[in-house]
Design a protein around this motif. Structure first.
Motif, mmCIF file in Angstrom:
data_model
loop_
_atom_site.group_PDB
_atom_site.id
_atom_site.type_symbol
_atom_site.label_atom_id
_atom_site.label_comp_id
_atom_site.label_asym_id
_atom_site.label_seq_id
_atom_site.Cartn_x
_atom_site.Cartn_y
_atom_site.Cartn_z
ATOM 1 N N PHE A 128 28.708 42.480 16.314
ATOM 2 C CA PHE A 128 29.121 42.005 17.624
ATOM 3 C C PHE A 128 28.058 42.394 18.648
ATOM 4 O O PHE A 128 27.698 43.561 18.770
ATOM 5 N N ARG A 129 27.577 41.402 19.373
ATOM 6 C CA ARG A 129 26.530 41.617 20.364
ATOM 7 C C ARG A 129 26.933 40.984 21.691
ATOM 8 O O ARG A 129 27.632 39.964 21.713
ATOM 9 N N PRO A 130 26.509 41.581 22.810
ATOM 10 C CA PRO A 130 26.828 40.969 24.100
ATOM 11 C C PRO A 130 26.056 39.670 24.273
ATOM 12 O O PRO A 130 24.846 39.623 24.099
ATOM 13 N N THR A 164 27.648 37.791 15.767
ATOM 14 C CA THR A 164 26.367 37.098 15.713
ATOM 15 C C THR A 164 25.684 37.396 14.379
ATOM 16 O O THR A 164 25.647 38.541 13.932
ATOM 17 N N GLU A 224 23.894 45.815 12.076
ATOM 18 C CA GLU A 224 24.255 44.779 13.033
ATOM 19 C C GLU A 224 23.059 43.907 13.412
ATOM 20 O O GLU A 224 23.230 42.741 13.757
ATOM 21 N N TYR A 270 32.440 43.114 9.374
ATOM 22 C CA TYR A 270 32.812 42.558 10.668
ATOM 23 C C TYR A 270 33.582 41.247 10.552
ATOM 24 O O TYR A 270 34.669 41.106 11.108
ATOM 25 N N PHE A 290 31.370 40.138 23.923
ATOM 26 C CA PHE A 290 30.841 40.505 22.610
ATOM 27 C C PHE A 290 31.275 39.448 21.601
ATOM 28 O O PHE A 290 32.478 39.179 21.449
ATOM 29 N N ARG A 291 30.289 38.869 20.933
ATOM 30 C CA ARG A 291 30.575 37.826 19.961
ATOM 31 C C ARG A 291 29.907 38.170 18.633
ATOM 32 O O ARG A 291 28.823 38.756 18.597
#
Length: 611
Positions: free
Chosen positions: A405-407, A421, A399, A476, A418-419
């Motif tokens: 997905f990261r905040p 990225t 990731e 993802y 979470f999008r």
């Protein structure tokens, strides 16, 4: 009461407000607004954010103010506090139905900032409003791959497409289609009804996308390609989509095609075309390699493509020369800058990169692995703009490296969500694969490549490192992704730390490994050459050679970079560097042996034996 001009077949759409602030509701109208899109009704009772954010368009700002002044927007009841949930923003409620010029105009009223209505408004199932709209603007000419060599076990390319001049999809379970350009939502309904029990949810989703591309996205004049018997056949679409009956329902949906008389062996195709052809869908958008297809066929210059007929291979039409990917030659200036007296060694690095695309510099600390990697990348890539550097560590993951997905906080609403990225590899790969960049080398430098769990970090990318002409479905995003051929990877690996010195066989197979050791070229003698260029006393080079001659393990030899820093040549600097940088490494190497490290490797001991 529903609006008399509500768009038939379109459901009610919703927008969720941030921080549990309720929702807005609405639906599409058959009427069109001033910008050519369907008007949209924001329904009575919808909640909207009261604050207007910077950047909101003047028209939307005025409309919100007018609605507030006229009572169209009233204060909404306060939301009860919920422990652990952020305080909801101040909200207004729509006291009547409000007709908006477009879905995006309605979304701006709801959010208080400009937003894309086709994506912001969603059905209860999460489908975007865009699925219920006809296709808008698209490129004047696109290119498509349609597979037909194995349709329920039949090779339609050989049996029908090339002989009869068409391309097709099966669509065996579809009802009669009434629309000329059905929307994705209409196709979804047809597929859900017609393929109930005959396909999984994933197959249905893929089928909807393929049908939408074939029936709605394709246009007369587009380029179409297919693979049959190991050869690429290319033609031009000459007819609209038609629905007909066919034996076994294998080709119910058809488009007429004028196929070119010559074909191309798959293994001789440009690498970027092979990558796109490896995507495992029945319909694939090839517009990204349209120029390469035109270069193969000269189709862009043809006013009337040749009719279907002889499909044997013939020489391709003459076309402008394509810029090929290559690396600059090794220059005398580069060799001089790096103090590498053997230019053949640098030339070999160039050849390894061209052949393998990935290499690792490995060796003990201080041998200039990272410095050399950066200098070579900047020289071969044409500057630092095409070079990205990352450093692996034990907590590094897929990731972080590729995508996940990261905040992230919305800069306008301050809402955290979470999008998906992109990581450094995805960013560099996207840059390298842009149109106009595909002949420009791009480099990713991975420092301390063996300090991370490589199988965890690379994931399915392990496959792509070895098979650059193939693509894989990403974990993802679900995109079909291939590593562009102009993306090169240089890793560095420290061999002195035994806990991280080993890498698995899969990694060994995918990278060329080049040793940098004080005992071999180009590192051997590097300090002496540097001292000579700087006009300094050659004694440090003699002492370093004497030190490494006493070290029995080549992985713990000391590299010259410790003694290529200005601090080592200030008053007392050599002794200080030896005591604080070099001897601690050797103490760790001989830990538990009871050896007097200073007596064996100290400056005084070395000077006594090598005056």
């Amino acid at each position: 009461m529903p609006h008399p001009h509500r768009l038939p077949g379109a459901p009610e759409f919703h927008i969720k407000l941030p921080d549990g602030g309720g929702e807005a509701r609405g639906y599409l109208l058959t009427e069109f607004g001033g910008n050519g899109t369907h008007k949209f009704v924001l329904l009575e009772g919808s909640l909207v954010v009261a604050e207007a954010w910077p950047g909101l368009g003047d028209h939307a700002r005025r409309l919100r103010a007018e609605l507030r002044a006229s009572g169209g927007f009233a204060d909404a009841p306060a939301t009860p506090d919920v422990p652990g949930r952020p305080e909801a923003p101040q909200r207004w409620v729509a006291t009547r139905d409000i007709v908006c010029n477009s879905p995006s105009a309605a979304a701006a009223l709801v959010y208080g900032y400009n937003a894309s209505g086709p994506e912001a408004w969603r059905t209860a199932e999460g489908h975007p409003l865009a699925d219920y709209l006809s296709t808008g603007w698209r490129a004047p000419r696109k290119a498509w791959l349609v597979r037909g060599s194995n349709v329920a076990g039949h090779n339609l390319v050989r049996r029908a497409w090339l002989k009869e001049g068409f391309v097709s999809l099966s669509g065996a379970h579809l009802p009669p289609l009434e629309e000329a350009d059905p929307t994705k939502s209409a196709l979804r309904r047809y597929v859900e009804d017609g393929y109930e029990g005959a396909a999984s949810y994933s197959q249905k989703r893929g089928l909807v996308d393929e049908l939408h591309a074939f029936l709605t996205q394709m246009r007369v004049g587009d380029t179409v390609a297919t693979i049959g018997d190991g050869r690429l056949h290319v033609g031009r679409i000459t007819g609209e989509a038609v629905q007909t009956s066919s034996p076994g329902g294998l080709s119910n949906l058809r488009r007429a095609v004028a196929w070119l008389p010559h074909s191309h062996a798959y293994e001789e195709l440009p690498q970027e075309v092979q990558q796109k052809l490896s995507v495992q869908h029945d319909v694939v958008d090839l517009t990204g390699v349209l120029d390469a297809l035109d270069g193969l066929t000269g189709l862009a210059e043809r006013t009337e493509p040749a009719g279907a007929g002889d499909t044997d291979a013939h020489p391709a039409a003459e076309s402008p020369a394509q810029r090929e990917l290559t690396l600059p030659e090794v220059s005398e200036a580069l060799a001089s800058d790096l103090l590498v007296h053997d230019r053949a060694w640098l030339a070999e690095m160039r050849e390894l990169l061209l052949d393998e695309r990935q290499l690792v510099f490995y060796g003990p600390p201080g041998t200039g692995k990272t410095y050399l990697a950066m200098k070579l990348a900047e020289h071969f890539g044409g500057g630092p703009e095409q070079v990205k550097i990352v450093q692996f560590h034990p907590s590094y993951a897929y990731e972080d490296f590729f995508e996940g997905f990261r905040p992230m906080e919305d800069p306008e609403t301050r809402e955290v969500a979470f999008r998906l990225t992109a990581g450094p590899l995805r960013e560099l790969a996207d840059l390298a694969s842009r149109e106009g960049n595909r002949h420009v080398p791009h480099f990713l430098i991975i420092d301390e490549i063996n300090r991370a769990n490589l199988a965890k970090v690379f994931g399915e990318l392990y496959f792509l490192l070895e098979y650059r002409t193939r693509s894989v479905r990403l974990t993802y995003s679900g995109d079909d992704f291939a590593l562009p051929p102009n993306l090169f990877v240089i890793g560095t690996m420290n061999t002195a730390d035994r806990s991280i010195a080993l890498v698995d066989a899969a990694m060994r197979r995918r990278f060329a490994f080049v040793e940098l050791s004080p005992r071999t070229e180009p590192t051997a003698g590097l300090l002496a050459r540097w001292l000579e260029r700087e006009g300094r006393d050659p004694e440090p080079a003699r002492l370093l050679d004497a030190l490494n001659a006493r070290i029995d393990d080549p992985d713990f030899a000391i590299g010259p970079s410790y003694l290529m820093k200005p601090g080592a040549y200030r008053e007392g600097g050599l002794e200080r560097t030896w005591r604080t940088k070099i001897l601690p490494l050797l103490e760790e190497h001989h830990y538990g042996e009871g050896l007097d490290v200073a007596a064996r490797y100290g400056l005084d001991a070395l000077r006594e034996r090598h005056p």
